[in-house]
Motif scaffolding. Sequence first.
Motif, PDB file in Angstrom:
ATOM      1  N   LYS A 154       5.724  -1.840  20.089  1.00 42.77           N
ATOM      2  CA  LYS A 154       6.499  -3.073  20.285  1.00 42.77           C
ATOM      3  C   LYS A 154       5.529  -4.226  20.515  1.00 42.77           C
ATOM      4  CE  LYS A 154      10.583  -1.094  20.368  1.00 42.77           C
ATOM      5  NZ  LYS A 154      11.607  -1.387  19.375  1.00 42.77           N
ATOM      6  N   CYS A 155       5.945  -5.429  20.125  1.00 45.98           N
ATOM      7  CA  CYS A 155       5.075  -6.595  20.389  1.00 45.98           C
ATOM      8  C   CYS A 155       5.874  -7.742  21.002  1.00 45.98           C
ATOM      9  CB  CYS A 155       4.369  -7.046  19.118  1.00 45.98           C
ATOM     10  SG  CYS A 155       5.447  -7.733  17.851  1.00 45.98           S
ATOM     11  N   PHE A 156       5.148  -8.675  21.571  1.00 48.03           N
ATOM     12  CA  PHE A 156       5.711  -9.895  22.187  1.00 48.03           C
ATOM     13  C   PHE A 156       6.680  -9.565  23.326  1.00 48.03           C
ATOM     14  CE2 PHE A 156       5.504 -12.029  17.725  1.00 48.03           C
ATOM     15  CZ  PHE A 156       4.135 -12.154  17.832  1.00 48.03           C
ATOM     16  N   ILE A 157       6.420  -8.509  24.079  1.00 44.86           N
ATOM     17  CA  ILE A 157       7.363  -8.098  25.112  1.00 44.86           C
ATOM     18  C   ILE A 157       7.018  -8.752  26.452  1.00 44.86           C
ATOM     19  CG2 ILE A 157       8.410  -6.118  26.316  1.00 44.86           C
ATOM     20  CD1 ILE A 157       8.919  -6.376  23.165  1.00 44.86           C
ATOM     21  N   THR A 158       7.952  -9.524  26.980  1.00 42.16           N
ATOM     22  CA  THR A 158       7.773 -10.156  28.291  1.00 42.16           C
ATOM     23  C   THR A 158       7.775  -9.069  29.375  1.00 42.16           C
ATOM     24  OG1 THR A 158       8.990 -12.070  27.471  1.00 42.16           O
ATOM     25  CG2 THR A 158       8.736 -11.915  29.865  1.00 42.16           C
ATOM     26  N   ASN A 159       6.934  -9.212  30.352  1.00 44.36           N
ATOM     27  CA  ASN A 159       6.804  -8.255  31.467  1.00 44.36           C
ATOM     28  C   ASN A 159       6.272  -6.888  31.010  1.00 44.36           C
ATOM     29  OD1 ASN A 159       7.977 -10.278  33.019  1.00 44.36           O
ATOM     30  ND2 ASN A 159      10.034  -9.415  32.875  1.00 44.36           N
ATOM     31  N   SER A 160       5.655  -6.863  29.825  1.00 42.85           N
ATOM     32  CA  SER A 160       5.191  -5.594  29.240  1.00 42.85           C
ATOM     33  C   SER A 160       4.319  -4.786  30.198  1.00 42.85           C
ATOM     34  CB  SER A 160       4.386  -5.878  27.970  1.00 42.85           C
ATOM     35  OG  SER A 160       3.358  -6.820  28.250  1.00 42.85           O
ATOM     36  N   HIS A 161       3.432  -5.463  30.910  1.00 49.19           N
ATOM     37  CA  HIS A 161       2.469  -4.753  31.749  1.00 49.19           C
ATOM     38  C   HIS A 161       2.892  -4.639  33.208  1.00 49.19           C
ATOM     39  CE1 HIS A 161       0.211  -5.266  28.133  1.00 49.19           C
ATOM     40  NE2 HIS A 161      -0.836  -4.626  28.607  1.00 49.19           N
ATOM     41  N   ILE A 162       4.001  -5.284  33.569  1.00 45.88           N
ATOM     42  CA  ILE A 162       4.418  -5.209  34.980  1.00 45.88           C
ATOM     43  C   ILE A 162       5.741  -4.466  35.151  1.00 45.88           C
ATOM     44  CG2 ILE A 162       3.157  -7.305  35.667  1.00 45.88           C
ATOM     45  CD1 ILE A 162       5.886  -8.781  35.714  1.00 45.88           C
ATOM     46  N   ALA A 163       6.428  -4.197  34.034  1.00 42.84           N
ATOM     47  CA  ALA A 163       7.751  -3.553  34.144  1.00 42.84           C
ATOM     48  C   ALA A 163       7.616  -2.070  34.461  1.00 42.84           C
ATOM     49  CB  ALA A 163       8.533  -3.740  32.849  1.00 42.84           C
ATOM     50  N   ASP A 164       8.518  -1.576  35.322  1.00 45.61           N
ATOM     51  CA  ASP A 164       8.556  -0.146  35.661  1.00 45.61           C
ATOM     52  C   ASP A 164       9.645   0.555  34.857  1.00 45.61           C
ATOM     53  OD1 ASP A 164       6.842  -0.220  38.297  1.00 45.61           O
ATOM     54  OD2 ASP A 164       8.253  -1.883  38.419  1.00 45.61           O
ATOM     55  N   THR A 165      10.714  -0.162  34.547  1.00 48.21           N
ATOM     56  CA  THR A 165      11.866   0.398  33.834  1.00 48.21           C
ATOM     57  C   THR A 165      12.120  -0.458  32.610  1.00 48.21           C
ATOM     58  OG1 THR A 165      12.806   1.080  35.952  1.00 48.21           O
ATOM     59  CG2 THR A 165      14.309   1.035  34.068  1.00 48.21           C
ATOM     60  N   LEU A 166      12.068   0.166  31.435  1.00 45.08           N
ATOM     61  CA  LEU A 166      12.164  -0.618  30.196  1.00 45.08           C
ATOM     62  C   LEU A 166      13.299  -0.096  29.327  1.00 45.08           C
ATOM     63  CD1 LEU A 166       8.937   0.340  30.753  1.00 45.08           C
ATOM     64  CD2 LEU A 166       8.587  -1.553  29.163  1.00 45.08           C
ATOM     65  N   THR A 167      14.142  -1.010  28.830  1.00 44.52           N
ATOM     66  CA  THR A 167      15.143  -0.630  27.834  1.00 44.52           C
ATOM     67  C   THR A 167      14.481  -0.827  26.473  1.00 44.52           C
ATOM     68  OG1 THR A 167      16.949  -1.399  29.216  1.00 44.52           O
ATOM     69  CG2 THR A 167      17.413  -1.148  26.866  1.00 44.52           C
ATOM     70  N   ILE A 168      14.345   0.254  25.710  1.00 41.68           N
ATOM     71  CA  ILE A 168      13.701   0.114  24.398  1.00 41.68           C
ATOM     72  C   ILE A 168      14.684   0.513  23.295  1.00 41.68           C
ATOM     73  CG2 ILE A 168      11.419   0.632  25.402  1.00 41.68           C
ATOM     74  CD1 ILE A 168      11.656   3.274  23.549  1.00 41.68           C
ATOM     75  N   LEU A 169      14.441  -0.037  22.117  1.00 46.25           N
ATOM     76  CA  LEU A 169      15.285   0.280  20.957  1.00 46.25           C
ATOM     77  C   LEU A 169      14.453   1.074  19.951  1.00 46.25           C
ATOM     78  CD1 LEU A 169      18.118  -0.268  19.622  1.00 46.25           C
ATOM     79  CD2 LEU A 169      16.997  -2.125  18.375  1.00 46.25           C
ATOM     80  N   ALA A 170      15.027   2.172  19.460  1.00 47.03           N
ATOM     81  CA  ALA A 170      14.350   2.980  18.431  1.00 47.03           C
ATOM     82  C   ALA A 170      15.374   3.372  17.361  1.00 47.03           C
ATOM     83  CB  ALA A 170      13.736   4.231  19.064  1.00 47.03           C
ATOM     84  N   LYS A 171      14.827   3.691  16.178  1.00 53.55           N
ATOM     85  CA  LYS A 171      15.656   4.015  15.015  1.00 53.55           C
ATOM     86  C   LYS A 171      15.531   5.513  14.732  1.00 53.55           C
ATOM     87  CE  LYS A 171      15.616   1.363  10.827  1.00 53.55           C
ATOM     88  NZ  LYS A 171      14.752   0.566   9.964  1.00 53.55           N
ATOM     89  N   SER A 172      16.577   6.130  14.226  1.00 59.10           N
ATOM     90  CA  SER A 172      16.517   7.560  13.895  1.00 59.10           C
ATOM     91  C   SER A 172      15.517   7.792  12.756  1.00 59.10           C
ATOM     92  CB  SER A 172      17.904   8.043  13.479  1.00 59.10           C
ATOM     93  OG  SER A 172      17.801   9.259  12.802  1.00 59.10           O
ATOM     94  N   GLU A 173      14.739   8.874  12.884  1.00 61.23           N
ATOM     95  CA  GLU A 173      13.812   9.226  11.787  1.00 61.23           C
ATOM     96  C   GLU A 173      14.588   9.622  10.539  1.00 61.23           C
ATOM     97  OE1 GLU A 173      10.969  12.269  12.758  1.00 61.23           O
ATOM     98  OE2 GLU A 173       9.920  10.988  14.190  1.00 61.23           O
ATOM     99  N   GLU A 174      15.816  10.103  10.744  1.00 61.82           N
ATOM    100  CA  GLU A 174      16.586  10.627   9.607  1.00 61.82           C
ATOM    101  C   GLU A 174      17.607   9.647   9.045  1.00 61.82           C
ATOM    102  OE1 GLU A 174      18.028  14.029  11.635  1.00 61.82           O
ATOM    103  OE2 GLU A 174      15.991  14.831  11.697  1.00 61.82           O
TER     104      GLU A 174
END
Length: 378
Positions: A154-174
């Motif tokens: 991921k890029c341009f993520i605010t609080n990237s280095h200070i966040a403890d809990t992150l909601t991330i989005l991912a796509k199915s490989e299939e």
Amino acid sequence: MIDFTFTEEQEMFRKAAREFAETQVAPFVPEMEQTGKVPAGLVKALGDAEMMALTIPEAYGGLELGYTARLIALEEISRISVATAMMLQVFALGIEPIVKFGTEAQKQKFLPGLATGERLATAAVTEATGGSDPTGIRTAYRKDGDDFIVNGRKCFITNSHIADTLTILAKSEEDPKAFCAFLVEKDMPGFKATHEEHKVGMRGCNTGELAFENLRIPKENLLGVEGKGLRVTMAAIGDVGRGGMVGCALGLQAACLEASIQFANERILYGKPISRLQTIQNKIAEMKIDLEAGRLLGYRAAAIQDKGQASSNEFAVAKYYTTEASQKAAKMAVDIHGGYGCMEEYAVSRYIRDAAVVGPSAGTSDIMKVIIARWALS
Ligand SMILES: Cc1cc2nc3c(=O)[nH]c(=O)nc-3n(C[C@H](O)[C@H](O)[C@H](O)COP(=O)(O)OP(=O)(O)OC[C@H]3O[C@@H](n4cnc5c(N)ncnc54)[C@H](O)[C@@H]3O)c2cc1C
């Protein structure tokens, strides 16, 4: 009847937020500008003032004050430090998916610590291949028994280095149409915060990249329905993300106007303050008009959000208007300052760098117009 006034409680809250920003946030600004780093003392001050708790339900340790209060807090903090308002707005962006889509167990596990500021949050959607087009992301998940294995960046993520809990989005490989939103904790093996950006503005607000290498996520950390994760992240960005940027922009507009008025009253040319010159007055009038209009748009959207109604279109209008207006205001404020506007001793030189950064987050102005046109044409 439409009542355009704030309640007594809201006025008191604004007063308290202003005092907090002026006494607790302002002292950190020089250090943030110089180092570009998030001061630990600032995060602690935000937590002590319960700024992370504003939109979290009382049942999970929050204040449940709602989105109008949140906008008031962001505007007042941004008036002093756009960078601080930005980090605070993205804490809420990371918290919102848990509030709206989390299971009871997820809410109980994560929200109390996020409300006190003991744990910090963010939401990570953007990738090199997909900013305006989140469906273009390449971060992918596959199932492994009850777990999900995630790989990507991921890029341009605010609080990237200070966040403890992150909601991330991912796509199915299939299935390229299936997306999942996951709750990631920073100490999970396979998670890494990598490159830290050096932005032209909002210095002291952390922005960076994340890497997921065979990151194993238990099914308890799936947010919302499997395959429907795009809705989870987009719902948070649509209301809370856009609304947060409105708060950042309104505070910046107010700061530009105030600095301009002060300078224009103090700077003497031709034997009188430049505030008597009509060209200067025109700029100040334009800034005032934009601030009044931006506040009406922003607080209307927040009031709709507080009623529990859909507000993302209204926030798209407000976000477009206020971020564009804040950039215009910063340019006019620097112009009013003449040569002094180019000097770091004057806050307007910071405002114009901050203004360069308010645009893209939570969707660019072009994307706001796409959304607004879709709304108008529907
Ligand atoms: C300071 C900062 C903080 C951020 N924080 C986060 C964060 O916490 N989490 C997160 O997930 N992301 C975050 N972002 C990323 C942000 O959401 C993206 O930068 C933004 O969505 C734009 O994506 P992009 O940078 O890839 O630009 P692109 O999508 O590549 O856009 C390039 C240009 O094309 C234009 N464009 C694209 N599509 C269209 C269209 N359909 N019609 C017309 N014009 C179009 C854009 O307006 C832009 O001018 C942050 C960005 C910044 C700068």
